[in-house]
Scaffold this active site. Structure first.
Site, PDB file in Angstrom:
ATOM      1  N   GLU A 171      40.382  29.857  42.990  1.00  0.00           N
ATOM      2  CA  GLU A 171      41.658  29.150  42.916  1.00  0.00           C
ATOM      3  C   GLU A 171      41.876  28.690  41.479  1.00  0.00           C
ATOM      4  O   GLU A 171      40.926  28.682  40.681  1.00  0.00           O
ATOM      5  CB  GLU A 171      41.645  27.935  43.855  1.00  0.00           C
ATOM      6  N   PRO A 172      43.091  28.265  41.166  1.00  0.00           N
ATOM      7  CA  PRO A 172      43.332  27.816  39.791  1.00  0.00           C
ATOM      8  C   PRO A 172      42.356  26.722  39.352  1.00  0.00           C
ATOM      9  O   PRO A 172      41.961  26.681  38.190  1.00  0.00           O
ATOM     10  CB  PRO A 172      44.775  27.291  39.841  1.00  0.00           C
ATOM     11  N   ALA A 180      39.348  26.206  40.962  1.00  0.00           N
ATOM     12  CA  ALA A 180      38.036  26.496  41.557  1.00  0.00           C
ATOM     13  C   ALA A 180      37.635  27.932  41.218  1.00  0.00           C
ATOM     14  O   ALA A 180      37.853  28.851  42.006  1.00  0.00           O
ATOM     15  CB  ALA A 180      38.071  26.288  43.070  1.00  0.00           C
ATOM     16  N   GLY A 181      37.093  28.105  40.028  1.00  0.00           N
ATOM     17  CA  GLY A 181      36.613  29.420  39.613  1.00  0.00           C
ATOM     18  C   GLY A 181      35.108  29.464  39.785  1.00  0.00           C
ATOM     19  O   GLY A 181      34.609  29.712  40.883  1.00  0.00           O
ATOM     20  N   SER A 182      34.383  29.170  38.701  1.00  0.00           N
ATOM     21  CA  SER A 182      32.924  29.103  38.812  1.00  0.00           C
ATOM     22  C   SER A 182      32.505  28.008  39.776  1.00  0.00           C
ATOM     23  O   SER A 182      31.510  28.141  40.494  1.00  0.00           O
ATOM     24  CB  SER A 182      32.312  28.833  37.430  1.00  0.00           C
ATOM     25  N   GLU A 238      25.941  40.264  46.647  1.00  0.00           N
ATOM     26  CA  GLU A 238      26.849  40.593  45.554  1.00  0.00           C
ATOM     27  C   GLU A 238      26.210  40.408  44.193  1.00  0.00           C
ATOM     28  O   GLU A 238      26.608  41.019  43.214  1.00  0.00           O
ATOM     29  CB  GLU A 238      28.121  39.732  45.643  1.00  0.00           C
ATOM     30  N   ARG A 239      25.219  39.505  44.120  1.00  0.00           N
ATOM     31  CA  ARG A 239      24.576  39.262  42.828  1.00  0.00           C
ATOM     32  C   ARG A 239      24.036  40.562  42.235  1.00  0.00           C
ATOM     33  O   ARG A 239      24.064  40.760  41.035  1.00  0.00           O
ATOM     34  CB  ARG A 239      23.451  38.223  42.984  1.00  0.00           C
TER      35      ARG A 239
END
Lengths: 380, 303
Positions: free
Chosen positions: A133-134, A136-138, A245-246
């Site tokens: 989200e704008p 909530a990235g990292s 995914e890592r």
């Protein structure tokens, strides 16, 4: 300690390689130049993944009762290596087979499995992940998109950003908050992208047009049955889903393939006689193989049933470094190839290399995890 | 593919650990720039662990594990050539074994304590037993004991050719990869311990993100170097070149960061940091260094 492939693994890799040689069309290079997240490659994936499914190669690592072969963890990664080395013709559907499908199989209701899994195993489902989200990235736990109870359903309001594949996706694997703060109160919802109130806006980007989007949710009404798992307890499911995914994307395989294509060009134009060019090519190759051997280390742990640990993060750092080593080799010795787009997979590789240290958890986040959870440095 | 240690390997490495634990006393910094832990070296030889690579049940990967474990300690012993080259390429050579690449008049690490020298050149590989009078002391700048040969041509003339010089070369590259990854790991562990304890600005240095990220990056490079060496153990000469080149390439950034984070303590000879970093600094150029190995790797990969 044994780095040899089993005969079964070799046979499986040969099967995948043969399939790619047989099924990738003559114009694959023209499609692949747009990149795995592009509209062109997403549309291509629908026909290609259906063929993969028919050949038993879309979800070979899944249980037989859900359309797989019951294949090994190693076969799953061999499949990913060969697909990514070819430019990832599965497009967005790699997410389905790596983590969306397995998460639904593990935590979904019988109705959810019946509704979503058949299309995934048939190779005709396009999903997007509604995570970032704008604000909530990292720091994903700070997400704000709300899911308010309303009778027998929920009303979703909020927005997601940098969402890959949203323009063509049928479904969204959405994170939204019903209560609480940080990791508490987050839910997963599985919903149709055709639900009224959802607006998708493409964002022009360096990683290929059509790849990144904003997704707005305005009074989007969904049934309670759209929730995956327990209300407010999604963080552990997300951790499970993303553990793969890592290291789930074999970027080093594409890097090594792009590097080999560049070397052929440099040999043809005489530059290969330069010691510095060969030095740098060897260095870039070593970076790719360093990433590969660390990924194998993590896969080996998974194959032996060991719990995920910070070595996944350490490995992600090496994978991003390999991407950058190859991308910088291209910039130093073959800048003209970007102008005429004349080297297969060079452009999509470069575009993805920009994102390699950002997508699926930024390198700096991984370094922080390595520092505290692998080196046991004190937390601030 | 199975990347866990076998039971035999685990048992052998616990023997190595026990030897290292018993010998931990004499490693204290002695104010000297170069050093040699003769008692530990002799204990490793007497235990037989240095011969493991020559046995089918163990092989070169076990040799790599032994070298990496021993080199994590601040004790300087001759382990890489003895555990990786000697058992397979020149089993009749006595040890400690010095490895002299190229110009035979050069100063060479371990010559002061070596009982044999392995000559490596483009023409091949041969070894020669040494007597105490065969060497001339030089100042040890790089933590290793170093000497020159008094009469290099005479030594070369009496040297015994290795039956398989290509094997000797491959194992020498592997030895560099194993030793370099081991000493870098030991240096990293020392610095991690230091920044976890040392408080400045009211908190441990290791809580600062600037240090955390750089040490994590060092850890990534070292882990990759460690596993490339292990993979190369049963692999081709190209894999050995790659492992050696990658490990040597990592030295510049890692050694720099280790000294930065140890601060002035690491500048003194009262702290053992130099026992790791100044071994790594010399290893950088061994057998031609990373640039040569990368070029050779590229030429072989894309002929």
């Amino acid at each position: 300690m044994n780095f040899e492939w089993t005969e079964r693994d070799k046979a499986f890799r040969a099967e995948v390689v043969d399939f790619l040689a047989r099924e990738l069309p003559p114009d694959w290079a023209a499609i692949a130049r747009h990149g795995p997240g592009s509209k062109e490659q997403t549309e291509f994936s629908l026909g290609f993944c259906a063929k993969l499914a028919a050949a038993g190669l879309l979800v070979p690592h899944w249980p037989q009762e859900h359309g797989g072969r019951g294949g090994s963890v190693w076969e799953h990664f061999i499949l990913g290596e060969e697909m990514w080395a070819a430019g990832e013709p599965r497009g967005p559907q790699y997410m389905n087979v790596n983590w969306i499908g397995p998460t639904i199989l593990r935590f979904g209701t019988p109705e959810q499995r019946e509704r979503y899994v058949p299309d995934i195993t048939a190779g005709c489902a396009i999903w997007c992940q509604g995570f970032s989200e704008p604000s909530a990235g990292s720091d994903l736990a700070s997400l704000r998109t709300r899911a308010e109870r309303d009778g027998d359903g929920f009303i979703i309001n909020g927005s997601k950003v940098w969402t890959s594949y949203a323009g063509l996706a049928d479904h969204c694997f959405l994170l939204a908050r019903t209560s609480g703060q940080r990791k508490d109160g987050i839910c997963i919802f599985l919903l149709s992208m055709a639900t009224p109130g959802i607006t998708v806006r493409p964002i022009p980007s360096l990683v290929g047009n059509g790849d990144l989007h904003e997704v707005f949710f305005q009074d989007v009404r969904i049934p309670a049955s759209a929730m995956l798992g327990e209300e407010g307890k999604a963080w552990s499911l997300i951790t499970y889903a993303l553990a793969n995914e890592r290291v789930g994307i074999a970027r080093y395989a594409l890097s090594a393939r792009a590097l080999a294509a560049m070397v052929e060009r440099l040999k043809a134009d005489g530059s290969w006689r330069d010691d510095i060019v060969r030095h740098r090519a060897g260095q870039a190759l070593a970076a790719c193989e360093a990433a590969r051997v660390l990924v194998y280390r993590v896969v080996d742990q998974r194959a032996r049933g060991l719990p995920p640990n910070a070595e996944s993060s350490l490995t992600r750092v090496a994978v991003a470094a390999a991407d950058h080593a190859v991308a910088n080799f291209a910039l130093d010795f073959l800048p003209d190839a970007f102008a005429d787009d004349s080297i297969h997979l060079l452009k999509p590789h470069h575009e993805r290399a920009i994102a390699a240290g950002i997508a699926s958890g930024a390198t700096e986040i991984q370094l922080g995890i390595v520092a505290t959870d692998h080196l046991d440095l004190p937390r601030s | 593919m199975l990347l866990d240690q076998t039971e035999d390997q685990a048992a052998l490495l616990s023997t190595v650990s026990a030897i290292l634990a018993r010998a931990s006393g004499p490693w204290a910094p002695d104010g000297e720039r170069s050093s040699f832990a003769a008692e530990l070296d002799a204990a490793l030889e007497a235990s037989g662990v240095l011969d493991a690579a020559g046995f089918d049940a163990f092989g070169p990967a076990t040799g790599v594990l032994v070298v990496q474990d021993v080199c994590r300690t601040p004790a300087v012993v001759e382990v890489a050539a003895s555990a990786l080259i000697r058992p397979l390429a020149c089993p009749d050579a006595p040890r400690p074994l010095a490895v002299l690449h190229g110009d035979a008049t050069r100063a060479c690490r371990f010559l002061p304590v070596a009982r044999a020298v392995l000559f490596l050149s483009e023409a091949g590989a041969s070894w020669c037993p040494l007597e105490p009078g065969d060497v001339i002391p030089v100042e040890g700048y790089f933590a290793y004991p170093a000497c020159r040969l008094r009469a290099p041509q005479a030594c070369l003339a009496r040297a015994t050719p290795c039956a398989d010089p290509a094997l000797a070369w491959r194992l020498a590259l592997l030895a560099v990869a194993a030793e370099t990854s081991g000493v870098l790991q030991g240096g990293l562990e020392s610095v991690v311990a230091h920044v976890s304890d040392r408080r400045q600005f009211g908190r441990p240095l290791g809580t600062f993100q600037a240090l955390q990220h750089r040490l994590a990056a060092c850890s990534t490079k070292i882990a990759a170097a460690r596993w490339l060496a292990l993979k190369a153990a049963a692999g081709t000469v190209s894999e050995a070149r790659m492992a050696a080149g990658y490990a040597q390439d990592a030295v510049e950034a890692v050694a720099y960061d280790l000294h930065q984070f140890m601060g002035a303590m690491g500048l003194t000879l009262e702290h053992p940091l130099h026992r790791w970093t100044y071994r790594a600094k010399l290893l950088r150029s061994d057998l031609g260094g990373a640039a040569r190995h990368y070029r050779d790797l590229a030429a072989a990969e894309w002929p």
